[in-house]
Design an enzyme around this catalytic site. Structure first.
Site, PDB file in Angstrom:
ATOM      1  N   LEU A  39      63.597  57.082  50.353  1.00  0.00           N
ATOM      2  CA  LEU A  39      62.532  56.149  50.761  1.00  0.00           C
ATOM      3  C   LEU A  39      62.910  54.755  50.273  1.00  0.00           C
ATOM      4  O   LEU A  39      63.274  54.582  49.114  1.00  0.00           O
ATOM      5  CB  LEU A  39      61.191  56.568  50.129  1.00  0.00           C
ATOM      6  CG  LEU A  39      60.046  55.550  50.217  1.00  0.00           C
ATOM      7  CD1 LEU A  39      59.595  55.353  51.657  1.00  0.00           C
ATOM      8  CD2 LEU A  39      58.853  55.997  49.367  1.00  0.00           C
ATOM      9  N   HIS A  47      43.264  45.004  39.933  1.00  0.00           N
ATOM     10  CA  HIS A  47      44.708  45.112  40.157  1.00  0.00           C
ATOM     11  C   HIS A  47      45.271  46.314  39.383  1.00  0.00           C
ATOM     12  O   HIS A  47      46.108  47.055  39.904  1.00  0.00           O
ATOM     13  CB  HIS A  47      45.429  43.832  39.729  1.00  0.00           C
ATOM     14  CG  HIS A  47      44.978  42.622  40.491  1.00  0.00           C
ATOM     15  ND1 HIS A  47      44.820  42.624  41.860  1.00  0.00           N
ATOM     16  CD2 HIS A  47      44.635  41.368  40.086  1.00  0.00           C
ATOM     17  CE1 HIS A  47      44.409  41.429  42.256  1.00  0.00           C
ATOM     18  NE2 HIS A  47      44.281  40.653  41.198  1.00  0.00           N
ATOM     19  N   ASP A  98      44.452  45.295  49.887  1.00  0.00           N
ATOM     20  CA  ASP A  98      43.391  44.294  49.793  1.00  0.00           C
ATOM     21  C   ASP A  98      42.113  44.914  49.246  1.00  0.00           C
ATOM     22  O   ASP A  98      41.792  46.065  49.550  1.00  0.00           O
ATOM     23  CB  ASP A  98      43.140  43.680  51.185  1.00  0.00           C
ATOM     24  CG  ASP A  98      42.422  42.337  51.105  1.00  0.00           C
ATOM     25  OD1 ASP A  98      42.304  41.783  49.992  1.00  0.00           O
ATOM     26  OD2 ASP A  98      41.982  41.851  52.155  1.00  0.00           O
TER      27      ASP A  98
HETATM   28  C1  IPE Z   1      44.742  42.444  46.691  1.00  0.00           C
HETATM   29  O1  IPE Z   1      43.415  42.423  46.295  1.00  0.00           O
HETATM   30  C2  IPE Z   1      45.701  42.204  45.543  1.00  0.00           C
HETATM   31  C3  IPE Z   1      46.795  41.247  45.789  1.00  0.00           C
HETATM   32  C4  IPE Z   1      47.471  41.141  46.896  1.00  0.00           C
HETATM   33  C5  IPE Z   1      47.205  40.370  44.696  1.00  0.00           C
HETATM   34  P1  IPE Z   1      42.638  41.046  46.243  1.00  0.00           P
HETATM   35  O2  IPE Z   1      42.969  40.400  44.937  1.00  0.00           O
HETATM   36  O3  IPE Z   1      42.951  40.234  47.447  1.00  0.00           O
HETATM   37  O4  IPE Z   1      41.125  41.493  46.229  1.00  0.00           O
HETATM   38  P2  IPE Z   1      39.887  40.817  47.006  1.00  0.00           P
HETATM   39  O5  IPE Z   1      40.285  40.611  48.434  1.00  0.00           O
HETATM   40  O6  IPE Z   1      39.595  39.523  46.319  1.00  0.00           O
HETATM   41  O7  IPE Z   1      38.768  41.814  46.853  1.00  0.00           O
HETATM   42 MG    MG Z   2      42.034  39.813  49.256  1.00  0.00          MG
END
Ligand code: IPE
Ligand code: MG
Length: 251
Positions: A135, A39, A22
């Protein structure tokens, strides 16, 4: 980078670690970049963490890469995440295979919103690496735990209806074997980055006795050292699984 494993108790390595990745979007926002850049940066963090898991000797890692709720995001971000999942798999597959990693996927793969090519690449990666067991790396993709539990209940209901089993045969073990990955062990430690303290429909059944770690850093900043720190902290916790701890010890 090699980890200093001297602070680790080799007898108490968590068998299964869950990762809620996250904070990618916030990481990108803080740099004035589009969310997709977050991402992209999160990929390096994930695979550094997988390297760490291999060094530590963790046997199962489940990474929450796309939830059934993520479809509600902006269509461009969803499209990017679909493409990125496929791209990442094909680029990482051979290296993971060479390292003895079994790639597995948990989620609703029949969802027509998942592009066919993506589904095909997941299947190929799972088949290629099916003989590995150093793993188990599970990508929780189009995953939602309530849905997984409902699907398991339906499978069992069908077996009762067809006379294969009796209602009394439905035990905790039998239910567990009806989940997406029948042999997945309970999750010992769940790490959620970015300071959020939520489970967000991740491994609800498997987390019955999980310990939690909530590092206050955004996912792209996470690495194997943070994993090691979370595991060392986990080892210091007293897991009783509902049992009592003797208040006084008499020698
Ligand atoms: C996590 O980061 C990525 C996924 C699970 C797709 P987020 O996209 O939730 O990033 P924030 O929470 O908006 O910062
Ligand atoms: Mg998020």
């Amino acid at each position: 980078m090699s980890l200093d494993l001297s602070g680790l108790d080799p007898e108490r390595i968590p068998a299964h670690v869950g990762l809620i990745l996250d904070g990618n979007g916030r990481w990108a926002n803080a740099r004035g970049l589009p969310r997709t850049a977050g991402h992209l940066a999160g990929e390096a963090a994930l695979f550094d963490t997988v390297e760490g898991a291999l060094q530590i000797g963790i046997k199962w890692v489940t990474a929450f890469t796309f939830s059934t709720e993520n479809w509600s995001r902006d269509p461009e971000e969803v499209e990017f995440l679909m493409w990125f999942n496929e791209d990442l798999l094909t680029r990482r597959r051979d290296e993971l295979h060479a390292q003895g990693v079994r790639m597995r996927f948990a989620g609703d793969m029949s969802d027509p919103r998942i592009p066919d090519r993506n589904r095909q690449h997941m299947k190929e990666a799972a088949e290629l690496t099916a003989g590995n067991d150093r793993l188990h790396l599970v990508f929780a993709f189009n995953y939602g735990s309530q849905r997984e539990i409902v699907d398991a209940a339906r499978k069992l209901a069908v077996r009762v209806r067809d006379g294969e089993i009796e209602p009394e045969d439905i035990t905790v073990d039998e239910f567990t074997r009806s989940l997406y990955i029948p042999e997945m062990p309970p999750v010992d430690l769940i790490i959620r980055s970015s300071g959020e303290h939520r489970l967000s429909n991740f491994l609800l059944w498997q987390a019955a006795y999980a310990e939690f770690s909530f590092p206050g850093i955004l996912w792209p900043d996470f690495n194997r050292q943070h994993l090691l720190e979370a595991v060392i902290e986990y080892q210091q916790r007293d897991r009783r699984f509902g049992g009592a701890k003797d208040a006084v010890r008499i020698d």
